[in-house]
Design an enzyme around this catalytic site. Structure first.
Site, PDB file in Angstrom:
ATOM      1  N   GLU A  79      26.212  74.984  57.649  1.00 41.78           N
ATOM      2  CA  GLU A  79      26.122  74.447  56.279  1.00 41.78           C
ATOM      3  C   GLU A  79      26.614  75.460  55.251  1.00 41.78           C
ATOM      4  OE1 GLU A  79      25.940  71.580  55.276  1.00 41.78           O
ATOM      5  OE2 GLU A  79      25.463  70.875  57.285  1.00 41.78           O
TER       6      GLU A  79
HETATM    7  C1  LIG Z   1      25.777  75.228  66.099  1.00 42.41           C
HETATM    8  C2  LIG Z   1      26.717  74.909  64.970  1.00 42.41           C
HETATM    9  C3  LIG Z   1      26.679  73.650  64.388  1.00 42.41           C
HETATM   10  C4  LIG Z   1      27.582  73.319  63.368  1.00 42.41           C
HETATM   11  N1  LIG Z   1      27.594  72.036  62.850  1.00 42.41           N
HETATM   12  C5  LIG Z   1      28.625  71.660  62.039  1.00 42.41           C
HETATM   13  C6  LIG Z   1      28.807  70.286  61.667  1.00 42.41           C
HETATM   14  O1  LIG Z   1      28.021  69.403  62.001  1.00 42.41           O
HETATM   15  N2  LIG Z   1      29.908  69.975  60.928  1.00 42.41           N
HETATM   16  C7  LIG Z   1      30.818  70.898  60.531  1.00 42.41           C
HETATM   17  O2  LIG Z   1      31.787  70.534  59.890  1.00 42.41           O
HETATM   18  N3  LIG Z   1      30.649  72.215  60.840  1.00 42.41           N
HETATM   19  C8  LIG Z   1      29.587  72.613  61.591  1.00 42.41           C
HETATM   20  N4  LIG Z   1      29.431  73.939  61.940  1.00 42.41           N
HETATM   21  C9  LIG Z   1      30.366  74.929  61.411  1.00 42.41           C
HETATM   22  C10 LIG Z   1      29.720  75.870  60.403  1.00 42.41           C
HETATM   23  O3  LIG Z   1      29.401  75.185  59.218  1.00 42.41           O
HETATM   24  C11 LIG Z   1      30.669  77.042  60.205  1.00 42.41           C
HETATM   25  O4  LIG Z   1      30.650  77.804  61.400  1.00 42.41           O
HETATM   26  C12 LIG Z   1      30.294  77.917  59.017  1.00 42.41           C
HETATM   27  O5  LIG Z   1      30.460  77.210  57.829  1.00 42.41           O
HETATM   28  C13 LIG Z   1      31.138  79.216  58.945  1.00 42.41           C
HETATM   29  O6  LIG Z   1      32.496  78.958  59.174  1.00 42.41           O
HETATM   30  P1  LIG Z   1      33.259  79.837  60.269  1.00 42.41           P
HETATM   31  O7  LIG Z   1      32.474  79.805  61.513  1.00 42.41           O
HETATM   32  O8  LIG Z   1      34.666  79.359  60.339  1.00 42.41           O
HETATM   33  O9  LIG Z   1      33.220  81.301  59.702  1.00 42.41           O
HETATM   34  P2  LIG Z   1      34.291  81.972  58.704  1.00 42.41           P
HETATM   35  O10 LIG Z   1      34.585  81.024  57.586  1.00 42.41           O
HETATM   36  O11 LIG Z   1      35.407  82.499  59.480  1.00 42.41           O
HETATM   37  O12 LIG Z   1      33.459  83.182  58.108  1.00 42.41           O
HETATM   38  C14 LIG Z   1      33.257  84.405  58.831  1.00 42.41           C
HETATM   39  C15 LIG Z   1      32.451  85.378  57.970  1.00 42.41           C
HETATM   40  O13 LIG Z   1      33.189  85.697  56.792  1.00 42.41           O
HETATM   41  C16 LIG Z   1      32.413  85.440  55.631  1.00 42.41           C
HETATM   42  N5  LIG Z   1      33.295  84.960  54.571  1.00 42.41           N
HETATM   43  C17 LIG Z   1      34.239  84.009  54.618  1.00 42.41           C
HETATM   44  N6  LIG Z   1      34.820  83.849  53.432  1.00 42.41           N
HETATM   45  C18 LIG Z   1      34.238  84.719  52.573  1.00 42.41           C
HETATM   46  C19 LIG Z   1      34.388  85.040  51.193  1.00 42.41           C
HETATM   47  N7  LIG Z   1      35.262  84.398  50.416  1.00 42.41           N
HETATM   48  N8  LIG Z   1      33.603  85.997  50.667  1.00 42.41           N
HETATM   49  C20 LIG Z   1      32.678  86.642  51.412  1.00 42.41           C
HETATM   50  N9  LIG Z   1      32.491  86.368  52.723  1.00 42.41           N
HETATM   51  C21 LIG Z   1      33.254  85.430  53.307  1.00 42.41           C
HETATM   52  C22 LIG Z   1      31.399  84.387  56.072  1.00 42.41           C
HETATM   53  O14 LIG Z   1      30.221  84.397  55.270  1.00 42.41           O
HETATM   54  C23 LIG Z   1      31.126  84.821  57.502  1.00 42.41           C
HETATM   55  O15 LIG Z   1      30.144  85.808  57.515  1.00 42.41           O
HETATM   56  C24 LIG Z   1      28.504  74.291  62.918  1.00 42.41           C
HETATM   57  C25 LIG Z   1      28.517  75.576  63.491  1.00 42.41           C
HETATM   58  C26 LIG Z   1      27.665  75.876  64.518  1.00 42.41           C
HETATM   59  C27 LIG Z   1      27.747  77.245  65.165  1.00 42.41           C
END
Ligand SMILES: Cc1cc2nc3c(=O)[nH]c(=O)nc-3n(C[C@H](O)[C@H](O)[C@H](O)COP(=O)(O)OP(=O)(O)OC[C@H]3O[C@@H](n4cnc5c(N)ncnc54)[C@H](O)[C@@H]3O)c2cc1C
Length: 599
Positions: A441
């Protein structure tokens, strides 16, 4: 393993004595017709029985078995299907839903307490219906009348479920990067193609149909987030309320993960699947935010539920486990050693969990109250203020509750010593299950950026002033009341006043440095935490005032316990705020000094 005991007394205290929902509901015609306090307490009691009697017993077995994927078909662990059937038949899927389409129309103030019990009982199970409630909210707010009539009744009845399809392998936080395509189909539909990952409940065997809400881009879409549109894509097409043909939606695999193992986290493939636009072209992210804001509060509540369950287990264990001798009067010579609850450090852990859990629950209700005002009130001024507060406080709730939820589960595990690390006692599962709540989220770092950037800096602190003003008025009412001389309350209010003054100064400092993106980005998490502790001080003062008032005519120990925990919060937890303030005051130069390649 400790059995989940629904904290109904505490919930009732908050509803009736702290938030006086009877007067609130009486003052809003639509709520007056729908709910009164007797109905609310009866609903919570039934919800408690459902959570503790039916859902909690599937928590451990669900974790052991996990969701399974074979040849494109996802199955949930044994017992989930039958439990879900009972859940749906009880009407729980439509608890907060719009009555015009078959929902029960209950206030969010009941919804958050219901959600907490579900998460405490079984986080994996709770996630399936939660996603559906959020999708219904977005569909109801932004969908056409035809879409609402076609899909909402079967979603509210629990016959169908929903998923939220945002994330792609290269696009998580930055949704402007998504590649999923929507091609106009020559009628009112679109052909959706692309792959989404990490989709909670993207496929499962609890429901006969799954209605996906999918973010995609039209071929001529503007770059970035402005080009995103929202589509409703059923797993199976629907005609006249009957399921017809499969819609080329398939689940490629499910993830193997640290916790919430019974929740299916799916790779979803859309291959020219028929979809229908929800809201306007290019406004998809804004529409999705209706769902995401709902889910963000809900995921915050996952933190509270897991924290509550960890507290219940740890408190029971600490009264039972005999190790070492207590000091002075705490010694019981009739036993070989004393229960560990006598030791100061164990008390520190238990009280930290309890003070944070109870403040989180109160703050969740405070936000739910604002949500109810925005939804049901006819007073436009009240609605405008409540909307500002919801926008401001939702990221705080999501991140602060889940950070503290993890802290509570780790402390709970610690109270068990080595036994906390062993599967048998259930504490390690709570740690694993709650950890994701800090990530999905929108990560907690992103929640903090949303707070400091969009909610504070971009509107020059106007919504923040709504909140600080409300606290100031609350303090001023107290100072003018006969309780002002109460020797237990007065010091708490002094500390609340100092805390909000410092948060106001901190906010001014943030606003003065807002031109420097690194200042916002690097300070966001500390700002959110400093904010959270002030909000909790507000909640504890509200609870303490209610407890003192009740004590005047009722000797129920709940009220004295509230005061003791409130005193602990002010003595031992609120001082954490100073560390966050100090970090922000020192600026971000130390964060930005190390060259990228030196990491
Ligand atoms: C078990 C599970 C269930 C999920 N369920 C859903 C679902 O139902 N629907 C859905 O669409 N998604 C879902 N997700 C996805 C989830 O919402 C994302 O994993 C999450 O939003 C982070 O995106 P990412 O993994 O691509 O990390 P990234 O976006 O790659 O981020 C990596 C790190 O960089 C930091 N970061 C990124 N940009 C910035 C910035 N501008 N400034 C500072 N820090 C930054 C982040 O905070 C994080 O610590 C799920 C994930 C999991 C693991």
């Amino acid at each position: 393993m400790t059995e989940f005991k629904p904290p109904l007394n505490d919930m009732s205290f908050l509803l009736t004595k702290v938030f006086d929902v009877a007067s609130l509901w009486e003052s809003i015609p639509q709520l007056k017709e729908t709910v009164d306090i007797d109905t609310a307490e009866a609903i919570l009691e039934e919800a408690g029985k459902l959570a503790s009697g039916l859902i909690a017993p599937l928590n451990r077995s669900g974790d052991e078995e996990g969701a399974q994927w074979h040849d494109g078909v996802v199955t949930t662990p044994a017992g989930f299907k039958e439990a879900y059937q009972t859940f749906a038949e009880g009407g729980w899927s439509g608890l907060g839903g719009d009555p015009a389409y078959g929902g029960m129309g209950m206030p969010k103030m009941l919804g958050v307490l219901f959600d907490e019990m579900m998460y405490a009982a079984n986080s994996s199970f709770a996630l399936y219906p939660t996603l559906t409630s959020g999708a219904c909210l977005a569909l109801n707010a932004h969908g056409s009348e035809a879409l609402k009539q076609k899909y909402l009744p079967s979603l509210y009845s629990g016959r169908w479920a929903s998923s939220m399809c945002l994330t792609e392998s290269h696009s998580g936080t930055d949704l402007g990067l998504i590649r999923t395509k929507a091609i106009p189909n020559g009628d009112d539909s679109y052909l959706i193609s692309g792959t989404k990952i990490f989709i909670t409940g993207g496929d499962q065997d609890l429901n006969e149909n799954i209605i996906h809400l999918v973010l995609a881009k039209l071929p001529d879409a503007a770059p970035g987030a402005r080009g995103i549109s929202l589509f409703l894509v059923p797993k199976i097409n629907v005609e006249n309320d009957q399921l017809t043909t499969a819609n080329n939606v398939s689940c490629g695999s499910i993830e193997h993960k640290m916790g919430i193992k019974a929740s299916a986290t799916c790779v979803m493939n859309f291959d020219e699947s028929v979809g229908y636009l929800v809201g306007e072209v290019g406004k998809g992210l804004a529409c999705m935010f209706t769902m995401m804001n709902y889910e963000r509060l809900s995921i915050g509540i996952q933190g509270i539920g897991c924290g509550e369950m960890a507290y219940q287990g740890a408190a029971e264990y600490a009264k039972d486990r005999l190790q070492s001798r207590g000091v002075g009067a705490l010694k019981d010579p009739s036993k070989p050693a004393d229960p560990i609850v006598v030791h100061g450090d164990v008390r520190r852990m238990l009280l930290t969990m309890r003070a944070n859990n109870e403040a989180s629950r109160a703050f969740a209700l405070y936000i739910a109250k604002q949500l109810d005002i925005t939804k049901f009130s006819e007073d436009t001024q009240a609605v405008a203020k409540a909307s500002g507060l919801v926008a401001l406080l939702t990221p705080v709730a999501k991140a602060f509750f889940t950070d503290l939820g993890l802290e509570s589960t780790v402390l709970g595990q610690q109270v068990y010593g080595g036994h906390g690390y062993i599967r048998e006692w259930g504490m390690e599962q709570l740690v694993r299950d709650v950890r994701i709540a800090q990530i999905y989220e929108g990560t907690n770092g992103i929640q903090a950026l949303d707070l400091i950037g969009r909610k504070v800096a971009m509107n020059q602190g106007k919504d923040f002033e709504l909140f600080s003003q409300e606290i100031r008025e609350f303090v001023s009412d107290f100072n003018g009341s006969e309780l002002a001389s109460n020797t237990r309350l007065a010091p708490m209010f002094t500390q609340l006043t100092a805390s909000i003054e410092q948060l106001e100064q901190l906010t001014q400092l943030i606003l003065s440095r807002a031109g420097d993106g690194n200042e916002l980005n690097g300070n966001a998490v500390d700002y959110l935490n400093a904010f959270g502790y002030s909000a909790f001080a507000f909640m504890w003062c509200m609870m303490a005032v209610a407890a003192v008032k009740e004590q005047q005519h009722d000797d129920n120990c709940l009220y004295e316990n509230k005061l003791v925990v409130a005193e602990f919060f002010f003595a031992r937890i609120l001082p954490r705020q100073q560390a966050h303030i100090g970090a922000i005051q020192s600026g971000v130069s130390s964060l930005m000094a190390l060259p990228n390649e030196m990491f």
